[in-house]
Design a protein around this motif. Structure first.
Motif, PDB file in Angstrom:
ATOM      1  N   GLY A  95       0.801  -1.222   0.000  1.00 34.37           N
ATOM      2  CA  GLY A  95       0.000   0.000   0.000  1.00 34.37           C
ATOM      3  C   GLY A  95       0.831   1.268   0.000  1.00 34.37           C
ATOM      4  N   LEU A  96       2.103   1.144  -0.359  1.00 32.14           N
ATOM      5  CA  LEU A  96       3.013   2.296  -0.353  1.00 32.14           C
ATOM      6  C   LEU A  96       3.148   2.886  -1.753  1.00 32.14           C
ATOM      7  N   THR A  97       3.289   4.198  -1.813  1.00 34.95           N
ATOM      8  CA  THR A  97       3.499   4.856  -3.103  1.00 34.95           C
ATOM      9  C   THR A  97       4.966   5.218  -3.329  1.00 34.95           C
ATOM     10  N   ASN A  98       5.695   5.449  -2.246  1.00 33.09           N
ATOM     11  CA  ASN A  98       7.115   5.790  -2.350  1.00 33.09           C
ATOM     12  C   ASN A  98       7.891   5.063  -1.259  1.00 33.09           C
ATOM     13  N   ASN A  99       9.184   4.908  -1.486  1.00 36.42           N
ATOM     14  CA  ASN A  99      10.000   4.312  -0.434  1.00 36.42           C
ATOM     15  C   ASN A  99      10.290   5.354   0.638  1.00 36.42           C
ATOM     16  N   GLY A 100      10.740   4.886   1.793  1.00 39.76           N
ATOM     17  CA  GLY A 100      10.996   5.787   2.909  1.00 39.76           C
ATOM     18  C   GLY A 100      12.373   6.412   2.890  1.00 39.76           C
ATOM     19  N   LEU A 101      13.278   5.831   2.103  1.00 38.46           N
ATOM     20  CA  LEU A 101      14.652   6.326   2.113  1.00 38.46           C
ATOM     21  C   LEU A 101      14.758   7.757   1.604  1.00 38.46           C
ATOM     22  N   SER A 102      13.922   8.101   0.617  1.00 36.97           N
ATOM     23  CA  SER A 102      13.979   9.459   0.077  1.00 36.97           C
ATOM     24  C   SER A 102      13.658  10.484   1.157  1.00 36.97           C
ATOM     25  N   LYS A 103      12.764  10.127   2.089  1.00 38.36           N
ATOM     26  CA  LYS A 103      12.441  11.033   3.188  1.00 38.36           C
ATOM     27  C   LYS A 103      13.634  11.211   4.115  1.00 38.36           C
ATOM     28  N   VAL A 104      14.368  10.136   4.340  1.00 33.77           N
ATOM     29  CA  VAL A 104      15.565  10.218   5.181  1.00 33.77           C
ATOM     30  C   VAL A 104      16.620  11.089   4.517  1.00 33.77           C
ATOM     31  N   ILE A 105      16.874  10.837   3.244  1.00 38.31           N
ATOM     32  CA  ILE A 105      17.915  11.560   2.513  1.00 38.31           C
ATOM     33  C   ILE A 105      17.572  13.037   2.387  1.00 38.31           C
ATOM     34  N   ASN A 106      16.347  13.338   1.962  1.00 35.80           N
ATOM     35  CA  ASN A 106      15.962  14.735   1.780  1.00 35.80           C
ATOM     36  C   ASN A 106      15.825  15.464   3.107  1.00 35.80           C
ATOM     37  N   GLY A 107      15.427  14.739   4.160  1.00 33.03           N
ATOM     38  CA  GLY A 107      15.403  15.348   5.487  1.00 33.03           C
ATOM     39  C   GLY A 107      16.801  15.729   5.939  1.00 33.03           C
ATOM     40  N   ALA A 108      17.764  14.859   5.653  1.00 31.66           N
ATOM     41  CA  ALA A 108      19.156  15.153   6.003  1.00 31.66           C
ATOM     42  C   ALA A 108      19.657  16.374   5.241  1.00 31.66           C
ATOM     43  N   ARG A 109      19.333  16.448   3.959  1.00 23.10           N
ATOM     44  CA  ARG A 109      19.751  17.614   3.163  1.00 23.10           C
ATOM     45  C   ARG A 109      19.163  18.902   3.728  1.00 23.10           C
ATOM     46  N   LYS A 110      17.912  18.845   4.129  1.00 19.57           N
ATOM     47  CA  LYS A 110      17.277  20.049   4.677  1.00 19.57           C
ATOM     48  C   LYS A 110      17.978  20.504   5.948  1.00 19.57           C
ATOM     49  N   LEU A 111      18.255  19.556   6.848  1.00 21.39           N
ATOM     50  CA  LEU A 111      18.915  19.912   8.096  1.00 21.39           C
ATOM     51  C   LEU A 111      20.340  20.406   7.877  1.00 21.39           C
ATOM     52  N   LEU A 112      20.998  19.892   6.853  1.00 24.73           N
ATOM     53  CA  LEU A 112      22.355  20.341   6.544  1.00 24.73           C
ATOM     54  C   LEU A 112      22.352  21.657   5.772  1.00 24.73           C
ATOM     55  N   GLY A 113      21.152  22.118   5.393  1.00 28.57           N
ATOM     56  CA  GLY A 113      21.069  23.402   4.706  1.00 28.57           C
ATOM     57  C   GLY A 113      21.589  23.363   3.287  1.00 28.57           C
ATOM     58  N   LEU A 114      21.361  22.250   2.600  1.00 29.27           N
ATOM     59  CA  LEU A 114      21.857  22.092   1.240  1.00 29.27           C
ATOM     60  C   LEU A 114      20.724  22.259   0.233  1.00 29.27           C
ATOM     61  N   GLN A 115      21.056  22.752  -0.931  1.00 26.14           N
ATOM     62  CA  GLN A 115      20.098  22.873  -2.019  1.00 26.14           C
ATOM     63  C   GLN A 115      20.814  22.571  -3.327  1.00 26.14           C
ATOM     64  N   SER A 116      20.057  22.509  -4.419  1.00 23.00           N
ATOM     65  CA  SER A 116      20.628  22.162  -5.723  1.00 23.00           C
ATOM     66  C   SER A 116      20.336  23.235  -6.752  1.00 23.00           C
ATOM     67  N   PHE A 117      21.295  23.446  -7.637  1.00 24.81           N
ATOM     68  CA  PHE A 117      21.032  24.149  -8.882  1.00 24.81           C
ATOM     69  C   PHE A 117      21.421  23.209 -10.012  1.00 24.81           C
ATOM     70  N   TYR A 118      21.010  23.540 -11.250  1.00 23.06           N
ATOM     71  CA  TYR A 118      21.191  22.612 -12.358  1.00 23.06           C
ATOM     72  C   TYR A 118      21.894  23.266 -13.539  1.00 23.06           C
ATOM     73  N   THR A 119      22.688  22.463 -14.217  1.00 23.24           N
ATOM     74  CA  THR A 119      23.181  22.820 -15.547  1.00 23.24           C
ATOM     75  C   THR A 119      22.565  21.800 -16.490  1.00 23.24           C
ATOM     76  N   ALA A 120      22.062  22.279 -17.635  1.00 16.02           N
ATOM     77  CA  ALA A 120      21.273  21.392 -18.490  1.00 16.02           C
ATOM     78  C   ALA A 120      21.551  21.640 -19.965  1.00 16.02           C
ATOM     79  N   SER A 121      21.798  20.548 -20.672  1.00 16.44           N
ATOM     80  CA  SER A 121      21.949  20.589 -22.124  1.00 16.44           C
ATOM     81  C   SER A 121      21.598  19.208 -22.659  1.00 16.44           C
ATOM     82  N   GLU A 122      21.618  19.050 -23.966  1.00 22.05           N
ATOM     83  CA  GLU A 122      21.339  17.736 -24.545  1.00 22.05           C
ATOM     84  C   GLU A 122      22.466  16.749 -24.269  1.00 22.05           C
TER      85      GLU A 122
END
Length: 378
Positions: free
Chosen positions: A274-301
């Protein structure tokens, strides 16, 4: 949590330590996080002695969408470093269960993922006769506090041997104030630290200064709803004003998912619970939030890539993350907000025509999700 604490610590590091009592699933969780069997998992205390370290890719739906939109040949995500630290026991601060070694391993990480056993299983040994998640949490936190008190006692003893200067006096007064809080059961991260005290506070390297996420390890049948034990942890976390809500996972489910090759297999497996997502992403993204990290992107073909920076990073310093020479040769940063980029179907010309692409200078504060093309001098 004190805002002054997080303003100073976030964004400085990327290492996360998995901490908890013995035999609660730390190595199983680590294996799932790193999609490997690097950590031996067995049913006896102190199975893990030397810490296992692994790089973990951060789940990033934005990166996936940009890459699919541009049909890029290569996609590169960001990573966090996780360390599987052996189980602590009561008396660790006095050396019980190789405690000094394990506490030293915790000192090396920047954030603590505190794994808590919230499942009942007579076949898996627990360090106490009865399952008591709050008691388990307090056992670990008490040992961290006791270890910090020992550290501060040495600092205060050394003070008496030194010539008094404003700097020495500041260190002494701060150490006494933090020690008083610890004696009252208050972790050092909850002590108000002013601007002039901050460098000294950091130099103390206190275990209780590290931000913490509680992760409840439950049986497969409780992965969706949690149970009475996870409810207790949530209430305790709320009372302690832990910033990130406790994450409920089944380490066993996560471990099995990590070894599945196709997304279809993973989806079917999650559907069965009955799950839609795994729980690990919550752990990883929670850690990033507490560490004050964010992402920017470079994008091309050719390549779509996510870059990790601390929140509040300016454009010139963000450019240096790509290449150190870019900081000195920085000219400008052609920047498109993530949603504007998606709305334009990844077409830079459309963004320019609509006024959605901006030419930013070196002091522009990069926003989470920005798609950037840096212009530098040759």
């Amino acid at each position: 949590m004190k805002a002054s604490y997080y303003m100073k610590t976030r964004g400085n590091y990327k290492s996360v330590g998995i901490v908890g009592l013995p035999n609660i699933g730390k190595s199983t969780l680590f294996n799932a996080l790193t999609s490997s069997q690097a950590a031996m998992a067995a049913n006896f205390p102190f199975c893990t002695i030397d810490p296992n370290v692994g790089k973990v890719f951060v789940p990033d739906e934005r990166l996936d969408l940009i890459s699919n939109m541009l049909k890029t040949k290569s996609k590169v995500g960001t990573q966090l470093e996780f360390t599987d630290i052996a189980g602590l026991v009561k008396g660790a601060s006095e050396g019980e269960g190789l405690g000094n070694k394990f506490l030293g391993n915790i000192r090396q990480v920047s954030l603590i993922v505190h794994l808590i056993r919230c499942f009942e299983d007579k076949d898996i040994t627990h360090v106490t006769a009865d399952l008591n998640p709050i008691g388990d949490i307090e056992t670990i936190e008490t040992e961290l506090i006791l270890s910090d008190l020992q550290s501060l006692e040495k600092v205060l003893q050394d003070h008496s041997k030194k010539k008094s200067t404003p700097e020495v006096q500041l260190r002494h007064d701060l150490s006494r104030r933090v020690a008083k809080a610890l004696e009252a059961g208050i972790p050092s991260r909850d002590v108000e630290i002013d601007e002039k005290e901050w460098p000294v506070f950091q130099s103390l390297h206190l275990l209780t200064s590290k931000p913490t996420i509680y992760v409840c390890n439950v049986s497969e049948s409780d992965a969706l709803t949690g149970n009475k034990f996870t409810d207790q942890v949530k209430e305790y976390s709320k009372k302690k004003q832990i910033e990130i809500d406790p994450v409920v996972i089944s380490a066993k489910i996560e471990s099995e998912l990590a070894n599945m090759e196709s997304d279809e297999m993973k989806k079917e497996f999650l559907d069965a619970y009955g799950l839609t997502n795994n729980g690990l992403s919550k752990v990883i993204n929670g850690a990033r939030k507490l560490l004050g990290l964010q992402s920017f992107y470079t994008a091309s073909e050719v390549e779509c890539r996510a870059w990790t920076i601390p929140v509040g990073t300016k454009a010139r310093q963000a450019a240096a993350v790509i290449h150190s020479d870019f900081e000195k040769s920085f000219i400008k940063a052609d920047t498109i907000a993530y949603q504007d980029f998606i709305d334009a179907n990844g077409d830079e010309k459309t963004c320019r025509d609509k006024g959605k692409q901006r030419s930013e200078g070196p002091n522009y504060i990069v926003q989470d999700g920005d798609v950037i093309l840096f212009k530098v001098s040759c």
